[in-house]
Design a protein around this motif. Sequence first.
Motif, PDB file in Angstrom:
ATOM      1  N   UNK A 145     -15.936 -22.444  -5.780  1.00  0.00           N
ATOM      2  CA  UNK A 145     -16.410 -21.154  -5.244  1.00  0.00           C
ATOM      3  C   UNK A 145     -17.920 -21.076  -4.975  1.00  0.00           C
ATOM      4  N   UNK A 146     -18.773 -21.480  -5.954  1.00  0.00           N
ATOM      5  CA  UNK A 146     -20.212 -21.397  -5.653  1.00  0.00           C
ATOM      6  C   UNK A 146     -20.583 -22.261  -4.453  1.00  0.00           C
ATOM      7  N   UNK A 147     -19.848 -23.349  -4.247  1.00  0.00           N
ATOM      8  CA  UNK A 147     -20.176 -24.251  -3.136  1.00  0.00           C
ATOM      9  C   UNK A 147     -19.683 -23.677  -1.809  1.00  0.00           C
ATOM     10  N   UNK A 148     -18.569 -22.921  -1.875  1.00  0.00           N
ATOM     11  CA  UNK A 148     -18.148 -22.203  -0.672  1.00  0.00           C
ATOM     12  C   UNK A 148     -19.209 -21.171  -0.307  1.00  0.00           C
ATOM     13  N   UNK A 149     -19.806 -20.567  -1.345  1.00  0.00           N
ATOM     14  CA  UNK A 149     -20.880 -19.596  -1.082  1.00  0.00           C
ATOM     15  C   UNK A 149     -22.074 -20.296  -0.435  1.00  0.00           C
ATOM     16  N   UNK A 150     -22.378 -21.536  -0.874  1.00  0.00           N
ATOM     17  CA  UNK A 150     -23.437 -22.309  -0.204  1.00  0.00           C
ATOM     18  C   UNK A 150     -23.029 -22.541   1.248  1.00  0.00           C
ATOM     19  N   UNK A 151     -21.731 -22.826   1.444  1.00  0.00           N
ATOM     20  CA  UNK A 151     -21.213 -23.021   2.805  1.00  0.00           C
ATOM     21  C   UNK A 151     -21.486 -21.810   3.687  1.00  0.00           C
ATOM     22  N   UNK A 152     -21.259 -20.612   3.150  1.00  0.00           N
ATOM     23  CA  UNK A 152     -21.512 -19.416   3.964  1.00  0.00           C
ATOM     24  C   UNK A 152     -23.010 -19.261   4.231  1.00  0.00           C
ATOM     25  N   UNK A 153     -23.842 -19.732   3.298  1.00  0.00           N
ATOM     26  CA  UNK A 153     -25.300 -19.706   3.536  1.00  0.00           C
ATOM     27  C   UNK A 153     -25.671 -20.637   4.683  1.00  0.00           C
ATOM     28  N   UNK A 154     -25.119 -21.855   4.645  1.00  0.00           N
ATOM     29  CA  UNK A 154     -25.341 -22.811   5.739  1.00  0.00           C
ATOM     30  C   UNK A 154     -24.841 -22.188   7.039  1.00  0.00           C
ATOM     31  N   UNK A 155     -23.738 -21.462   6.931  1.00  0.00           N
ATOM     32  CA  UNK A 155     -23.121 -20.837   8.097  1.00  0.00           C
ATOM     33  C   UNK A 155     -23.995 -19.804   8.780  1.00  0.00           C
ATOM     34  N   UNK A 156     -25.057 -19.375   8.122  1.00  0.00           N
ATOM     35  CA  UNK A 156     -25.943 -18.375   8.727  1.00  0.00           C
ATOM     36  C   UNK A 156     -26.977 -19.009   9.640  1.00  0.00           C
ATOM     37  N   UNK A 157     -27.036 -20.346   9.625  1.00  0.00           N
ATOM     38  CA  UNK A 157     -28.031 -21.008  10.468  1.00  0.00           C
ATOM     39  C   UNK A 157     -27.648 -20.901  11.935  1.00  0.00           C
ATOM     40  N   UNK A 158     -28.662 -21.050  12.799  1.00  0.00           N
ATOM     41  CA  UNK A 158     -28.406 -20.803  14.211  1.00  0.00           C
ATOM     42  C   UNK A 158     -27.905 -22.021  14.972  1.00  0.00           C
ATOM     43  N   UNK A 159     -28.357 -23.217  14.552  1.00  0.00           N
ATOM     44  CA  UNK A 159     -28.000 -24.403  15.326  1.00  0.00           C
ATOM     45  C   UNK A 159     -27.070 -25.316  14.532  1.00  0.00           C
ATOM     46  N   UNK A 160     -26.089 -25.854  15.225  1.00  0.00           N
ATOM     47  CA  UNK A 160     -25.142 -26.746  14.572  1.00  0.00           C
ATOM     48  C   UNK A 160     -25.866 -27.966  14.009  1.00  0.00           C
ATOM     49  N   UNK A 161     -26.841 -28.501  14.769  1.00  0.00           N
ATOM     50  CA  UNK A 161     -27.553 -29.707  14.327  1.00  0.00           C
ATOM     51  C   UNK A 161     -28.289 -29.454  13.008  1.00  0.00           C
ATOM     52  N   UNK A 162     -29.000 -28.325  12.929  1.00  0.00           N
ATOM     53  CA  UNK A 162     -29.716 -27.992  11.701  1.00  0.00           C
ATOM     54  C   UNK A 162     -28.735 -27.851  10.550  1.00  0.00           C
ATOM     55  N   UNK A 163     -27.660 -27.129  10.800  1.00  0.00           N
ATOM     56  CA  UNK A 163     -26.691 -26.893   9.738  1.00  0.00           C
ATOM     57  C   UNK A 163     -26.108 -28.212   9.240  1.00  0.00           C
ATOM     58  N   UNK A 239     -27.911 -12.027   5.741  1.00  0.00           N
ATOM     59  CA  UNK A 239     -27.106 -11.471   6.829  1.00  0.00           C
ATOM     60  C   UNK A 239     -27.628 -10.094   7.222  1.00  0.00           C
ATOM     61  N   UNK A 240     -27.975  -9.299   6.214  1.00  0.00           N
ATOM     62  CA  UNK A 240     -28.481  -7.962   6.521  1.00  0.00           C
ATOM     63  C   UNK A 240     -29.782  -8.056   7.316  1.00  0.00           C
ATOM     64  N   UNK A 241     -30.608  -9.022   6.936  1.00  0.00           N
ATOM     65  CA  UNK A 241     -31.882  -9.192   7.635  1.00  0.00           C
ATOM     66  C   UNK A 241     -31.664  -9.612   9.081  1.00  0.00           C
ATOM     67  N   UNK A 242     -30.660 -10.478   9.290  1.00  0.00           N
ATOM     68  CA  UNK A 242     -30.367 -10.932  10.661  1.00  0.00           C
ATOM     69  C   UNK A 242     -29.805  -9.805  11.511  1.00  0.00           C
ATOM     70  N   UNK A 243     -29.014  -8.928  10.888  1.00  0.00           N
ATOM     71  CA  UNK A 243     -28.388  -7.841  11.648  1.00  0.00           C
ATOM     72  C   UNK A 243     -29.383  -6.756  12.008  1.00  0.00           C
TER      73      UNK A 243
END
Lengths: 245, 300
Positions: A145-163, A239-243
């Motif tokens: 679970x904590x690693x899935x949460x890291x996954x969602x953090x990575x998921x907030x990045x804009x570029x696939x290459x960076x992620x 996410x809130x900051x991005x929105x």
Amino acid sequence: MRVFQVQCKMEIIRVLRNRYFVFWSLMMPILFYYIFTNVVNTHPQDEGAWQAHYLMSMTVFSVMGSSIMTLGIRMVQERAQGWSTFMRITPLSDSVYFAAQMAGQSVIHILSITVIFIAGALINNISLSAVEWVMSGLWILLGSLPFLAIGTLIGLMRKVETAAGVSNVLYMVLAVSGGLWMPIEVMPKVMQTIAQWLPSYHFGSGAWEIASGHAPEWKNILLLVAYLVLFMLLSKYIRRKQEAV
Amino acid sequence: MTEVLTLKNVTKSFRQKTAVNNISFSISKGEVVAILGPNGAGKTTTISMILGLLRPTEGEVKLFNRQPQEKQVREKIGTMLQEVSVMPGLKVREILELIRSYYPHPLPVKDLVNLTGLTEEDLKTRAEKLSGGQKRRLSFALALAGNPELIIFDEPTVGMDITSRKRFWQTVRTFAAQGKTIIFSTHYLQEADDAADRILLFKDGAIAADGAPAQIKARIAKPSVSFTAAPDISLEPLYHHSEIDDIYRKNNRVYVQSSNTDRVLELLFQEKLGARDIQIERGKLEEAFEELTSTTKEAI
């Protein structure tokens, strides 16, 4: 309910077709396991215990990888390609979509755990009790679970290459310094101290405890829960900051 | 007439910029409406608000008398966005099946294939391997998957070749004939004229004109009287006449725009402006539209 089932099925198909996943989460761990328990002889005192220990390490390594990388990179991809926007216009609710992704991911984890356990058991003839197999499997499933949460953090990045880059580095650093590739006991003292504070070490540690016939320590559980909360809050904040644009 | 869509005093501002400024209009069932305007006129922002992707800063958007985000609304609309959306890892047929499963009365895959020109080969291809044109066709099929009552296209023909374009408008006409409501945005006057029975002309975030294509054309392509005059002659006297819509100088000539050119001639002599080399020009539609286009600054 049918919608949820179809959605889950498609999520699973997608993960299985992903070459990253098949390579990093299934082939690499099994290969490593074979090499470090059969080819490279480390002369452990207790051969059987070492083999069970390392099988846990590799399963943890695999599930951690698909949690961080598969989920995160896919989220970035979907957003970059306009799919997320399209989904918001369909009648499918966000919660069903998210739940199906998580359920799909869990099925994938169960599959990875089963495949690697079976491979390990066949390669080295490991004998754990049925309870130990099931409990360690469950620990790895929930501990992700904590690693899935890291996954969602990575998921907030804009570029696939960076992620992809960031998640790869993070994954490897966490794996090595958390003692998943080699036990932290053989590492320098500084590294051992650092490992004590890493989620990857505690994720592995719980599984090692179960495989050696003990229950996971409270410290393992506490640290993983703390990291889960931390990453979830962080992801919510970003996410809130991005929105807010 | 049943109203499918209503916008009431809708404004959308991003930080300092106002992308859409106090617009109101409603669209009835069965209408084919073009949202026409240059880039940055507020077309995409308006469509995003209609789809519930953006919330208006002020005002109200209603579809089928409900909020855009409601599930009952989502089940009745189909969309093709400017950005082509692709779900990686799935084959075209799988994506179609997946999206169809979200709707209560989806169109059969066979119909979707016939309507959009997807081929059997395409159906077996993974989404990420499709060409630009194939992706467009897939997007179109996804828009139709739920057999929607209201179809919204944002710049649908960008990136389509002539054959696809033709087929696209053919399908749109079929749907319109079935009583479906269609809204599309475009920056081509020709396209709006050909396909729509009503044009909403957007300029700088506001609706500059709303009417049948013929009306709009009459409005933006105005005849004018042009002449040369000594530079020190003041054009001031002409400004007081309400028949004159616009006066401007271009290439050493003065242009006076009005739908009543006879009256302009009369005024020219009456005011004794010393006009020479007088010409009457019938308005050119595309030029007039381009003029409108060029004066708009880039916005979101």
